[in-house]
Enzyme design. Structure first.
Site, short mmCIF file in Angstrom:
data_model
loop_
_atom_site.label_atom_id
_atom_site.label_comp_id
_atom_site.label_asym_id
_atom_site.label_seq_id
_atom_site.Cartn_x
_atom_site.Cartn_y
_atom_site.Cartn_z
N GLY B 13 0.72 -1.25 0.05
CA GLY B 13 -0.05 0.11 0.07
C GLY B 13 0.88 1.30 -0.08
N LYS B 197 -0.58 -17.76 -7.68
CA LYS B 197 0.88 -17.62 -7.53
C LYS B 197 1.25 -17.91 -6.22
CE LYS B 197 1.55 -13.96 -6.14
NZ LYS B 197 2.32 -13.41 -5.18
#
EC number: 1.1.1.94
Lengths: 349, 349
Positions: B13, B197
């Site tokens: 973030g 993934k």
């Protein structure tokens, strides 16, 4: 037990003797016209000069020069073609006619031919068309370093060919606990996937060269991944264009991963990424076979021709196009990062 | 210029503030309840403790604790959700209701929920269903290390969401020469790809741990590539099952590549590959959020449920199943190499 004659005693062809010997087969390793010194070395003390490994000392492994091919072929159950892509026509012209029709051939040569009309032809189809219309050649693709296989690392490849029963028989000759073999009848899919990756390994390694050149301590992992991802995207679209089973992207990607770790295709990209011109790269790698340059050039040529015919759009292959400019148009390194951007309005397709 | 409020001041973030500030926007970085110390550090000297980078000193970058959210939101044009997957319900319950309906939300949280019926739900769909039926949340996927983005390395991601025009607007806020952004309306495709993934990065890194453990000088490049290739194959088939645009495999693979280079998902696999039990791994990584464990466990749970219903066959996912046994059933490391083998009779399909 069977007799397998491997033609081409480079690293890859020679490494295949390891699973074969483990399975008790007799292996006859025949040097190509370029492999004379390798065979001399093997005869002296079983040391393979370029593979940098000793091959097993056993009566079941025999070495031949190309002039002795007539002694190697009798009694052979399966021939392996282990030449590089530069030996494809030599193999088709000089060797194919000497192999009896009832003996299967398994090729480990990776590459494609670019046709005048923009199509790309994989080697089994090329040999069939140009040299022996009656012969279906089987082939190996997938991530495999010759040294890793020689060291009996777990290695995951695929064998392809038209006849699944013959594939099963060929697999039974090679399979060991460490040599993991998928089978597929999608010859174009597998062969295109593993040929394409050579050019894209060069492309991805450009990022590795850019990383090495930096002196600010930045690892450039995002940048290298960007090239890996764009390579995957462009290979996927080429496989799609060639009407392949798209799952073959697994081999393109697996082989791309192994190829950017080590080897010549990587080195070319690395040096270009450091800012060397292609002439400087070639000088530095003098004498080495540079298959990545050939396949990247051929693929770019195909894309350009197909783009002119509005079958593909070369704008969808910005990485390949830039690599081609570096290799063949003396362009300066200037990765077209922003050209990778696409809008994929899947929902409204 | 716009005002962007980022909720969650972890590494990812916070790193998004870099392209935003470069584009002249005002960024309000709001720590989650777990980010108190990070905000303290940033307020002191702009140093981000876990990102290990200084953020730019500018009036346009403001720091807030979660208690101050009401001061951060007024005037906001876009909210970024930067919480980890462990904060998904907190964000849905505590934060979503506070965000006015006309403000778009872009999430960088990667993961999926495993449903009782075996289906996997991506977070934008989960939030919509559980917390706000009227809200379409946009999301980011693709290979990006937070440090790489902070260092302005070329970084290639995709933004997804239902409305391509809104996607273009969000992209215009973020895009810089180094932040390369694809757009796709295939929300499930992108989000599933980059969630999957994480588990497969853990799986591939097992090979890296096996390599480190060896003392015979063998690099195990073939072995690691085997796991990378099998991961690609299993992710491809999961995307196929989820009815995604298969080109999304590019993001799964690109993000897999970046994730096996560094970070926590890699470390879990590495330690398992060295032979540690999952309890020992957790002890060693005490306090770290281990998203890879969560997603691998959830995906395996889904595959098992779907296998029972004959919708999928868990035999097609041997790597995932073994990882699940390592993580949740105290199994000993024993990679099922030979179970990777398939016969793909494409021509006769």
């Amino acid at each position: 037990m069977s007799v397998i004659t491997v033609i081409g005693s480079g690293q890859m062809g020679s490494s295949l003797s390891i699973p074969l010997l483990d399975n008790g087969h007799e292996v006859r390793l025949v040097g190509s016209p370029l492999d004379g010194e390798i065979i001399d070395g093997l005869r002296e003390n079983n040391h393979h000069k370029t593979l940098m490994r000793d091959l097993p000392k056993t009566d079941k492994l025999k070495f031949y020069k190309i002039e002795e091919l007539d002694h190697a072929l009798p009694g052979t159950d399966l021939v392996v073609c282990g030449v590089s892509s530069f030996g494809v026509d030599w193999f088709g012209k000089e060797i194919l006619p000497k192999i009896p029709k009832d003996i299967e051939i398994l090729s480990v040569t990776k590459g494609m031919i670019n046709e005048d009309d923009g199509n790309l032809t994989v080697y089994p189809d090329y040999w069939k068309r140009e040299y022996d219309n009656d012969r279906d050649i089987y082939a190996i693709g997938g991530p495999c370093t010759a040294r890793g296989l020689t060291d009996k690392e777990e290695t995951f490849v695929a064998f392809c060919g038209v006849d699944v029963e013959k594939l099963k028989w060929i697999k039974s000759i090679f399979e060991t606990p460490y040599y993991i073999i998928n089978l597929t009848t999608d010859v174009v899919g597998l062969e295109a996937a593993v040929a394409l990756k050579n050019g894209y390994a060069l492309a991805t390694a450009i990022g590795m060269g850019m990383a090495e050149k930096r002196d600010d301590g930045i690892k450039f992992i995002n940048g290298i991944s960007t090239l890996f991802q764009q390579s995957t995207k462009e290979m996927f679209e080429l496989l799609e264009f060639m009407n392949c089973d798209l799952k073959n992207i697994m081999y393109a990607v697996g082989d791309l991963y192994v190829t950017v770790q080590a080897g010549r295709s990587r080195t070319v990209g690395l040096l270009l990424g450091k800012g060397l011109s292609i002439e400087e790269v070639k000088k530095e790698l003098k004498g080495e076979t540079l298959e990545a340059i050939v396949i990247a050039t051929r693929t770019a040529d195909a894309v350009r021709k197909l783009s002119k015919k509005n079958i593909l759009d070369q704008k969808d292959f910005p990485l390949l196009m830039h690599v081609d400019e570096l290799l063949n148009k003396d362009a300066k390194l200037n990765v077209p990062w922003k050209d990778f951007e696409i809008i994929d309005d899947y929902k409204n397709k």
